[in-house]
Write a protein that holds these residues in place. Structure first.
Motif, short mmCIF file in Angstrom:
data_model
loop_
_atom_site.label_atom_id
_atom_site.label_comp_id
_atom_site.label_asym_id
_atom_site.label_seq_id
_atom_site.Cartn_x
_atom_site.Cartn_y
_atom_site.Cartn_z
N UNK A 147 0.79 -1.28 0.04
CA UNK A 147 -0.12 0.02 0.13
C UNK A 147 0.99 1.26 0.02
N UNK A 148 2.06 1.10 0.64
CA UNK A 148 2.76 2.08 0.56
C UNK A 148 4.22 1.86 -0.19
N UNK A 149 4.98 2.67 -0.85
CA UNK A 149 6.14 2.23 -1.34
C UNK A 149 7.36 2.04 -0.37
N UNK A 150 8.09 1.16 -0.79
CA UNK A 150 9.50 0.98 0.08
C UNK A 150 10.76 1.93 -0.19
N UNK A 151 11.23 2.51 0.85
CA UNK A 151 12.32 3.12 0.64
C UNK A 151 12.27 4.50 0.12
N UNK A 181 1.43 9.86 0.34
CA UNK A 181 2.65 8.99 0.44
C UNK A 181 2.52 7.85 -0.51
N UNK A 182 1.46 7.35 -0.77
CA UNK A 182 1.52 6.01 -1.58
C UNK A 182 1.62 6.72 -3.26
N UNK A 183 1.36 7.75 -3.27
CA UNK A 183 1.71 8.32 -4.83
C UNK A 183 0.46 8.48 -5.46
N UNK A 184 -0.73 8.12 -4.77
CA UNK A 184 -2.01 8.08 -5.76
C UNK A 184 -2.50 9.81 -5.97
#
Length: 484
Positions: free
Chosen positions: A352-356, A395-398
């Motif tokens: 759901x959230x990107x890493x790094x 934060x997810x980029x959506x």
């Protein structure tokens, strides 16, 4: 010789057939067990995929902005928090609701500016002040999650009221283990006046051992016991708040000196001029033990197969103290300079959230409240206005980053007000106004007030309007709440 060998040969054939039967049986048994195990694991995976996400919020106390590896520290080892950052999103421009404990915790529990509730300074443990607290409304974060079918737990520091009607259970926590004041000894579990302050729900308890370790142990137990249910767990370490009691301290070196009631929590305070000295190395040892605890909490989620279905949040309640590393920020806790309110913030939710990822999204503690309520599907009463926003889309980029306008106010030790609007921050410190471009000058070294007088007037006007909205009242504590 031939006659004698025939019975032996027949016996060998029988033994061979028997071994074959046994071998086939073993294969069948293994296949059945594998099928059963795989089917059970698949069923569990299906259940977990369909289940609402759990949330673990890890809150530290008085940690400096630059005190963990992913924020630049060199003299401390924080491998578990660094691993969390690599697996999630690390925010560079996150803020605490307040410059001290109680105000920020009010913002977290209510999802609103703490000024709406009259808590702008730490609740002390002195006579009179201990009668105050955050009233339970049924609309706080744990209460709304509980109404939504979540098991709720708080392990560690509360600091929003001493009376049971102000306590964690009254606000919707099913389980509470910890202390209600601003500070206790890590070994004695007592306040500065010598009063024991350790509770299991509303019952006083005595538990031996180092408090950081006990908080970790209880947090892991909560996860193990509730792994089949959606849950919200707040792990509120008092590390690295004073007193600076290091782990594994010899009994002979520990202090248990009850003080007069009028002294309150401040008798535990260890400043640079204290008779009982503390060092940066003491602080680092406390921090590293808390990081080990974070690792155990994350391991419990992994062991229970909950990693992918759990939103893990790590942050701090305000800027660091005098032993903290606040670099590259200026000043420290109890002020509205960046070093007093900007904090580390990491969110991890695989899939759901990107890493790094590093994000410059401007955020505040009360945004975590809105985010948690949104991702858990909690119903927010129409009459209850949240001041925070859901951070997950940006934060997810959506969705793109959201430009924020955030406000702060403290009345003591002297009045300060501040507003961050986009890249700009206006700080009123006493009668002085300072304007900084904190996107490029996080250390607040270059005051540009003279270059932008119109912007100063505009942001001061916004501060004035915000004060009218949240209420200009300030319920001053009757005692000396002090630094907690």
């Amino acid at each position: 010789m031939q006659v004698r060998c025939e019975p032996l040969l027949g016996s060998a054939k029988k033994e061979k057939r028997l071994m074959l039967v046994r071998h086939v049986s073993r294969i069948l048994i293994i296949a059945i067990l594998f099928h059963a195990t795989f089917s059970d694991a698949a069923a569990q995976a299906t259940v977990r995929a369909d289940r609402r996400p759990s949330v673990v919020l890890i809150l530290m106390d008085d940690l400096g902005y630059g005190d963990i590896g992913s924020y630049g520290v060199k003299d401390a080892r924080t491998p578990n928090l660094d691993r969390l950052a690599r697996a999630g999103v690390r925010l560079t421009d996150a803020y605490a609701n307040g410059a001290n404990c109680s105000p920020t915790r009010t913002g977290l529990i209510t999802g609103q500016y703490q000024q709406r509730h009259g808590i702008e300074w730490p609740l002390g443990s002195v006579s009179g002040d201990s009668a105050r607290g955050l009233p339970a409304t049924g609309a706080t974060l744990p209460a709304l999650l509980k109404k939504n079918g979540y098991v709720t737990g708080l392990i560690g520091k509360w600091h929003l009221g001493f009376k049971p009607e102000f306590g964690p259970n009254a606000h919707g926590f099913d389980e509470f283990f910890g202390f209600v004041s601003g500070a206790v000894g890590y070994y004695t579990h007592k306040r500065g006046d010598g009063t024991p302050d350790l509770y299991e729900n509303t019952t006083p308890v005595e538990v031996p051992g180092y408090l950081t370790d006990e908080i970790t142990r209880r947090a892991v137990s909560f996860i193990d016991r509730h792994s089949n249910d959606p849950f919200f767990l707040e792990v509120a370490y008092n590390a690295v708040h004073w007193p600076f009691d290091v782990p594994d301290m010899p009994v002979s070196a520990r202090h248990d000196l009850p003080q007069p009631d009028a002294a309150g929590d401040l008798t535990l305070y260890q400043g640079p001029d204290a008779s009982r000295p503390a060092t940066r190395r003491d602080y680092v040892r406390m921090l590293e033990r808390a990081d080990e605890g974070v690792g155990q909490v994350l391991a419990a989620l992994e062991r229970r197969g909950l990693t992918n279905n759990t939103l893990v949040i790590f942050t701090n309640d305000n800027g660091g103290e005098w032993l903290s590393r606040n670099a590259p920020l200026s000043n420290r806790k109890s002020t509205l300079w960046e070093g007093g309110i900007r904090v580390p913030l990491i969110l991890r939710w695989p899939g759901h959230l990107p890493a790094n990822k590093t994000s410059a999204q401007v955020a505040m503690t009360m945004d975590l409240t809105a985010s948690i309520l949104t991702v858990t599907g909690a119903t927010i009463p129409a009459t209850y206005k949240l001041d925070g926003i859901d951070l997950l889309p940006s934060l997810s980029g959506r969705s793109p980053l959201v430009e924020r306008q955030l406000y702060w106010r403290i009345k003591r030790p002297h009045e300060q007000r501040a507003v961050r609007s986009g890249r700009w921050k206006l700080l009123q410190d006493g009668s002085n106004f300072y304007l900084f471009d904190v996107s490029d000058d996080a250390g607040e070294r270059h005051d540009v007030t003279a270059a932008h007088p119109e912007l100063v007037r505009k942001l001061k006007g916004a501060l004035d309007e915000w004060e009218k909205d949240v209420g200009t009242h300030y319920r001053l504590a009757s005692g000396g709440g002090g630094r907690p």
